[in-house]
Write a protein that holds these residues in place. Structure first.
Motif, PDB file in Angstrom:
ATOM      1  N   VAL A  23       0.806  -1.221   0.000  1.00  0.00           N
ATOM      2  CA  VAL A  23       0.000   0.000   0.000  1.00  0.00           C
ATOM      3  C   VAL A  23       0.842   1.276   0.000  1.00  0.00           C
ATOM      4  O   VAL A  23       0.296   2.379  -0.087  1.00  0.00           O
ATOM      5  CB  VAL A  23      -1.000   0.029   1.177  1.00  0.00           C
TER       6      VAL A  23
ATOM      7  N   ARG B 119       5.419   2.647  -0.459  1.00  0.00           N
ATOM      8  CA  ARG B 119       6.812   2.215  -0.650  1.00  0.00           C
ATOM      9  C   ARG B 119       7.296   1.392   0.541  1.00  0.00           C
ATOM     10  O   ARG B 119       8.013   0.415   0.374  1.00  0.00           O
ATOM     11  CB  ARG B 119       7.693   3.460  -0.817  1.00  0.00           C
TER      12      ARG B 119
ATOM     13  N   PRO C  77       2.672  -1.115  -8.965  1.00  0.00           N
ATOM     14  CA  PRO C  77       3.035  -1.958  -7.821  1.00  0.00           C
ATOM     15  C   PRO C  77       2.252  -1.709  -6.540  1.00  0.00           C
ATOM     16  O   PRO C  77       2.463  -2.400  -5.556  1.00  0.00           O
ATOM     17  CB  PRO C  77       4.511  -1.594  -7.604  1.00  0.00           C
TER      18      PRO C  77
ATOM     19  N   MET D 128     -10.237   6.594  -0.495  1.00  0.00           N
ATOM     20  CA  MET D 128      -9.002   5.818  -0.441  1.00  0.00           C
ATOM     21  C   MET D 128      -9.378   4.354  -0.243  1.00  0.00           C
ATOM     22  O   MET D 128     -10.134   4.027   0.673  1.00  0.00           O
ATOM     23  CB  MET D 128      -8.166   6.233   0.764  1.00  0.00           C
TER      24      MET D 128
ATOM     25  N   PRO E  63       6.470   8.510  -7.862  1.00  0.00           N
ATOM     26  CA  PRO E  63       7.715   7.765  -8.047  1.00  0.00           C
ATOM     27  C   PRO E  63       7.594   6.297  -7.642  1.00  0.00           C
ATOM     28  O   PRO E  63       8.331   5.454  -8.137  1.00  0.00           O
ATOM     29  CB  PRO E  63       8.706   8.480  -7.122  1.00  0.00           C
ATOM     30  N   PHE E  64       6.659   5.978  -6.757  1.00  0.00           N
ATOM     31  CA  PHE E  64       6.475   4.575  -6.378  1.00  0.00           C
ATOM     32  C   PHE E  64       5.360   3.900  -7.178  1.00  0.00           C
ATOM     33  O   PHE E  64       5.569   2.846  -7.771  1.00  0.00           O
ATOM     34  CB  PHE E  64       6.201   4.436  -4.877  1.00  0.00           C
ATOM     35  N   CYS E  65       4.177   4.507  -7.210  1.00  0.00           N
ATOM     36  CA  CYS E  65       2.988   3.848  -7.788  1.00  0.00           C
ATOM     37  C   CYS E  65       2.934   3.921  -9.310  1.00  0.00           C
ATOM     38  O   CYS E  65       2.219   3.140  -9.937  1.00  0.00           O
ATOM     39  CB  CYS E  65       1.715   4.458  -7.232  1.00  0.00           C
ATOM     40  N   GLY E  66       3.609   4.890  -9.911  1.00  0.00           N
ATOM     41  CA  GLY E  66       3.490   5.084 -11.351  1.00  0.00           C
ATOM     42  C   GLY E  66       2.391   6.092 -11.664  1.00  0.00           C
ATOM     43  O   GLY E  66       1.945   6.823 -10.795  1.00  0.00           O
ATOM     44  N   PRO E  67       1.944   6.133 -12.943  1.00  0.00           N
ATOM     45  CA  PRO E  67       0.983   7.176 -13.340  1.00  0.00           C
ATOM     46  C   PRO E  67      -0.370   7.009 -12.654  1.00  0.00           C
ATOM     47  O   PRO E  67      -0.942   5.919 -12.672  1.00  0.00           O
ATOM     48  CB  PRO E  67       0.862   6.989 -14.860  1.00  0.00           C
ATOM     49  N   ARG E  68      -0.845   8.079 -12.053  1.00  0.00           N
ATOM     50  CA  ARG E  68      -2.155   8.085 -11.390  1.00  0.00           C
ATOM     51  C   ARG E  68      -2.844   9.405 -11.698  1.00  0.00           C
ATOM     52  O   ARG E  68      -2.209  10.395 -12.038  1.00  0.00           O
ATOM     53  CB  ARG E  68      -1.997   7.938  -9.870  1.00  0.00           C
TER      54      ARG E  68
ATOM     55  N   MET F 291      -1.647  11.034  -2.235  1.00  0.00           N
ATOM     56  CA  MET F 291      -2.462  10.830  -1.036  1.00  0.00           C
ATOM     57  C   MET F 291      -2.698   9.349  -0.735  1.00  0.00           C
ATOM     58  O   MET F 291      -2.801   8.964   0.427  1.00  0.00           O
ATOM     59  CB  MET F 291      -3.823  11.516  -1.203  1.00  0.00           C
ATOM     60  N   THR F 292      -2.842   8.513  -1.742  1.00  0.00           N
ATOM     61  CA  THR F 292      -3.216   7.125  -1.471  1.00  0.00           C
ATOM     62  C   THR F 292      -2.056   6.312  -0.894  1.00  0.00           C
ATOM     63  O   THR F 292      -2.277   5.405  -0.110  1.00  0.00           O
ATOM     64  CB  THR F 292      -3.751   6.428  -2.740  1.00  0.00           C
ATOM     65  N   CYS F 293      -0.814   6.629  -1.269  1.00  0.00           N
ATOM     66  CA  CYS F 293       0.324   5.876  -0.724  1.00  0.00           C
ATOM     67  C   CYS F 293       1.138   6.704   0.266  1.00  0.00           C
ATOM     68  O   CYS F 293       1.975   6.159   0.975  1.00  0.00           O
ATOM     69  CB  CYS F 293       1.234   5.359  -1.835  1.00  0.00           C
TER      70      CYS F 293
ATOM     71  N   GLU G  33       3.389   9.022  -0.414  1.00  0.00           N
ATOM     72  CA  GLU G  33       4.721   9.427  -0.886  1.00  0.00           C
ATOM     73  C   GLU G  33       4.770  10.955  -1.110  1.00  0.00           C
ATOM     74  O   GLU G  33       3.887  11.521  -1.759  1.00  0.00           O
ATOM     75  CB  GLU G  33       5.025   8.719  -2.211  1.00  0.00           C
TER      76      GLU G  33
ATOM     77  N   ALA H 115      11.910  10.302  -6.582  1.00  0.00           N
ATOM     78  CA  ALA H 115      11.638   9.640  -5.303  1.00  0.00           C
ATOM     79  C   ALA H 115      12.441  10.350  -4.205  1.00  0.00           C
ATOM     80  O   ALA H 115      13.464  10.973  -4.495  1.00  0.00           O
ATOM     81  CB  ALA H 115      12.033   8.170  -5.376  1.00  0.00           C
ATOM     82  N   PRO H 116      12.001  10.245  -2.954  1.00  0.00           N
ATOM     83  CA  PRO H 116      12.781  10.839  -1.857  1.00  0.00           C
ATOM     84  C   PRO H 116      14.223  10.327  -1.890  1.00  0.00           C
ATOM     85  O   PRO H 116      14.447   9.125  -2.022  1.00  0.00           O
ATOM     86  CB  PRO H 116      12.048  10.354  -0.602  1.00  0.00           C
TER      87      PRO H 116
END
Ligand SMILES: [Zn+2]
Lengths: 182, 94
Positions: free
Chosen positions: A69, A71, A129, A139, B7-12, B60-62, B64, B82-83
């Motif tokens: 959910v 990183r 991912p 959400m 940077p983690f989830c890709g295109p949103r 918001m969802t992850c 990051e 990414a951080p």
């Protein structure tokens, strides 16, 4: 006198609630043990023999699995507090039990692709991912379970009633843009 | 709808993101030594460029938080970092 009680409808009876339309049925899933695990997720997955984490629309198998959910965060299903205590673990992760915080519904059938198209903006052929995403403006954590054609959706418990009403309204589920009478 | 690359989830969808201000606008250190002007600049002055922008966004969802280079005229996203990525120039105070 202002009566705000009419603004909200009672929650459905989750033991009996069920929705269906051509090619799709939706019912609640209750009793899952849900934990949030934050930190060194790769090490955690190996330590608890959970295999690969499940990403967006990925396929989780069995009663015990981990969904990515963020990183550095997993939603782990089916690992009990007896096996894994809440709190900080020196191996590099923190655990919080959220079983009562999230409600889960399961959708089955070939209609789930249409449901995803309705609820999300995700590209179903390139979902990425991370299983955390916006669904119907909320959400949510969304992935496949057990077999292709089954979708599990976890949402905050307080939003589950809204999710159910939203589902009731969907033409895909025989809705006409209004929630069904309860 | 515009797509932003987490940077983690890709295109949103852009609706999953929250704006976090200009990259590099770090809170002034030094407590009492910080002048009213420095504090006011930190709180209120914005780059507001026409063209290339360098900004902090949150998915918001992850959760990051990341730096994104985009263009405010034609809205093309150059890239997101990414951080810790980008030779330490991720736009965040560490
Ligand atoms: Zn993300």
């Amino acid at each position: 006198m202002l009566d705000v009680s009419s603004k909200w409808r009672p929650e459905p009876d989750w033991a009996l609630a069920r929705l269906s339309g051509p090619g799709i049925t939706i019912c609640p899933v209750t009793g899952l043990t849900q934990r949030l695990v934050s930190g060194d997720v790769d090490r955690f997955l190996a330590r608890y023999d959970l295999g690969r984490d499940v990403g967006a629309l990925g396929l989780a198998l069995g009663e015990r699995y981990a969904v990515r959910v963020a990183r550095d965060r997993l939603l782990v299903v089916g690992v009990s507090p007896a096996e894994l205590a809440d709190g900080w673990h020196d191996e590099g992760w923190a655990v919080t039990t959220v079983s009562a915080a999230l409600r889960v519904v399961e959708a089955r059938g070939e209609g789930i692709r249409d449901l995803l198209a309705r609820g999300t903006t995700l590209d179903p052929d390139d979902p990425g991912p991370c299983a955390a995403m916006s669904f119907a403006g909320m959400m949510a954590t969304i992935y496949g379970h057990a077999e292709a054609g089954t979708l599990r959706i976890h949402v905050d418990r307080g939003l589950a009633s809204y999710l159910w009403e939203w589902l009731e309204c969907q033409p895909l589920l025989g809705g006409i843009g209004e929630p069904a009478p309860r | 709808m515009q797509l932003f690359p987490c940077p983690f989830c890709g295109p949103r969808s852009e609706s999953e993101f929250h704006f976090g201000g200009d990259a590099g606008n770090h809170r002034p250190e030094g407590f009492r030594a910080v002048t009213d002007g420095e504090w006011s600049n930190y709180l209120h002055a914005r780059n507001n460029p026409r063209g290339a922008a360098n900004e902090i966004w949150m998915h918001m969802t992850c959760g990051e938080v990341f730096r994104m280079e985009r263009d405010t005229v034609h809205h093309r996203v150059a890239r997101s970092f990414a951080p810790g990525e980008g030779d330490g120039h991720d736009g965040m105070a560490h």
